[in-house]
Design a protein around this motif. Structure first.
Motif, short mmCIF file in Angstrom:
data_model
loop_
_atom_site.label_atom_id
_atom_site.label_comp_id
_atom_site.label_asym_id
_atom_site.label_seq_id
_atom_site.Cartn_x
_atom_site.Cartn_y
_atom_site.Cartn_z
N ILE A 1 18.33 22.54 -66.69
CA ILE A 1 17.79 23.30 -65.56
C ILE A 1 17.69 24.77 -65.94
O ILE A 1 18.64 25.35 -66.46
CB ILE A 1 18.69 23.14 -64.32
N TYR A 2 16.54 25.37 -65.70
CA TYR A 2 16.32 26.76 -66.08
C TYR A 2 15.66 27.55 -64.96
O TYR A 2 16.32 28.28 -64.22
CB TYR A 2 15.47 26.82 -67.36
N ILE A 3 14.36 27.37 -64.78
CA ILE A 3 13.64 28.17 -63.80
C ILE A 3 14.10 27.89 -62.37
O ILE A 3 14.01 28.74 -61.50
CB ILE A 3 12.11 27.95 -63.94
N ALA A 4 14.63 26.69 -62.13
CA ALA A 4 15.07 26.35 -60.77
C ALA A 4 16.19 27.27 -60.28
O ALA A 4 16.31 27.50 -59.07
CB ALA A 4 15.55 24.89 -60.72
N TRP A 5 16.98 27.81 -61.19
CA TRP A 5 18.08 28.69 -60.77
C TRP A 5 17.56 29.99 -60.16
O TRP A 5 18.26 30.66 -59.42
CB TRP A 5 19.01 29.00 -61.94
N ALA B 1 20.54 33.76 -70.54
CA ALA B 1 21.12 33.47 -69.22
C ALA B 1 21.43 34.75 -68.46
O ALA B 1 21.19 34.85 -67.25
CB ALA B 1 22.39 32.63 -69.38
N ILE B 2 21.94 35.76 -69.17
CA ILE B 2 22.23 37.05 -68.53
C ILE B 2 20.93 37.69 -68.06
O ILE B 2 20.83 38.20 -66.93
CB ILE B 2 22.98 37.98 -69.48
N GLY B 3 19.92 37.68 -68.92
CA GLY B 3 18.63 38.22 -68.53
C GLY B 3 18.02 37.48 -67.36
O GLY B 3 17.43 38.10 -66.46
N LEU B 4 18.16 36.16 -67.36
CA LEU B 4 17.63 35.34 -66.26
C LEU B 4 18.28 35.75 -64.94
O LEU B 4 17.59 35.94 -63.93
CB LEU B 4 17.90 33.86 -66.54
N GLY B 5 19.59 35.90 -64.94
CA GLY B 5 20.30 36.27 -63.72
C GLY B 5 19.93 37.67 -63.25
O GLY B 5 19.58 37.87 -62.07
N LEU C 1 25.63 29.16 -63.77
CA LEU C 1 24.92 27.90 -63.55
C LEU C 1 24.00 27.58 -64.72
O LEU C 1 23.90 26.41 -65.14
CB LEU C 1 24.11 27.95 -62.25
N ARG C 2 23.33 28.58 -65.26
CA ARG C 2 22.46 28.35 -66.41
C ARG C 2 23.26 27.91 -67.63
O ARG C 2 22.89 26.96 -68.32
CB ARG C 2 21.66 29.62 -66.71
#
Length: 198
Positions: free
Chosen positions: A149-153, A95-99, A182-183
């Motif tokens: 929900i993942y890529i939508a964020w 999640a941190i990497g995604l953000g 959110l993730r």
């Protein structure tokens, strides 16, 4: 400056995410390094291909490779530092990497003068590409195909940064935190996007 900070945060987070998945699959040390490096740098490589940069641009990140190597080595030698996350499949670090990487990807596309669509695509690919390759190599269902929900964020930083709405360091950091929260909430509360069967 903020671009580099996000790069470091995302690299560390995704490297640890790869290490955690590798340890759960009981990979040896080399497998840990391979999965960690791919998770940390795979998204950026895919993004570069999409926007027309040469793959060789990846090798200009020598200091980040060193940071990732040191972090993965510490995590391998002291695996207990990863147990406190309490979330399955490295979700916390992912999640941190995604953000961080979704914001960084959008900034990267914007800095090249690319349109909004490219900023959105760059945010999505940079934020999810490394994790997708990691899960495929580990024989797991990719996180972006999970019900939560993942890529939508990644649309949030893609649109905001692409439109130039918020560009200050504090504002960009706030976007990163928003995506991370959110993730994590989507996993914890099992949020899902609508679906329909044929």
């Amino acid at each position: 400056m903020m671009f580099e900070v996000l790069n470091v945060i995302g690299t560390i987070a995704f490297a640890l995410s790869g290490v955690l998945v590798a340890m759960e699959e009981r990979y040896d040390l080399m497998g840990v390094y391979i999965l960690g490096f791919i998770t940390a740098f795979g998204g950026g490589a895919v993004r570069n291909l999409l926007i027309g940069l040469p793959v060789s641009a990846l090798w200009d990140q020598g200091p980040l490779f060193t940071v990732a190597f040191v972090v993965m080595s510490i995590a391998f030698v002291f695996p207990k530092i990863l147990r406190w996350t309490l979330l399955r499949r490295g979700i916390f670090f992912d999640a941190i990497g995604l953000g961080a990487f979704s914001v960084q990807g959008a900034l990267f596309a914007q800095s090249m003068g690319l349109p909004l669509s490219a900023c959105i695509a760059a945010a999505a690919l940079t934020g999810t590409g490394g994790g997708m390759i990691r899960d495929v190599l580990a024989g797991r269902k990719p996180l972006f195909l999970q019900k939560e929900i993942y890529i939508a964020w990644t649309l949030i930083p893609g649109v905001i940064v692409g439109l130039g709405i918020l560009t200050g360091p504090a504002e960009l950091l706030a976007i990163v935190i928003l995506v991370v929260v959110l993730r994590l909430c989507s996993v914890y509360y099992n949020w899902r996007l609508p679906n329909r069967a044929v």
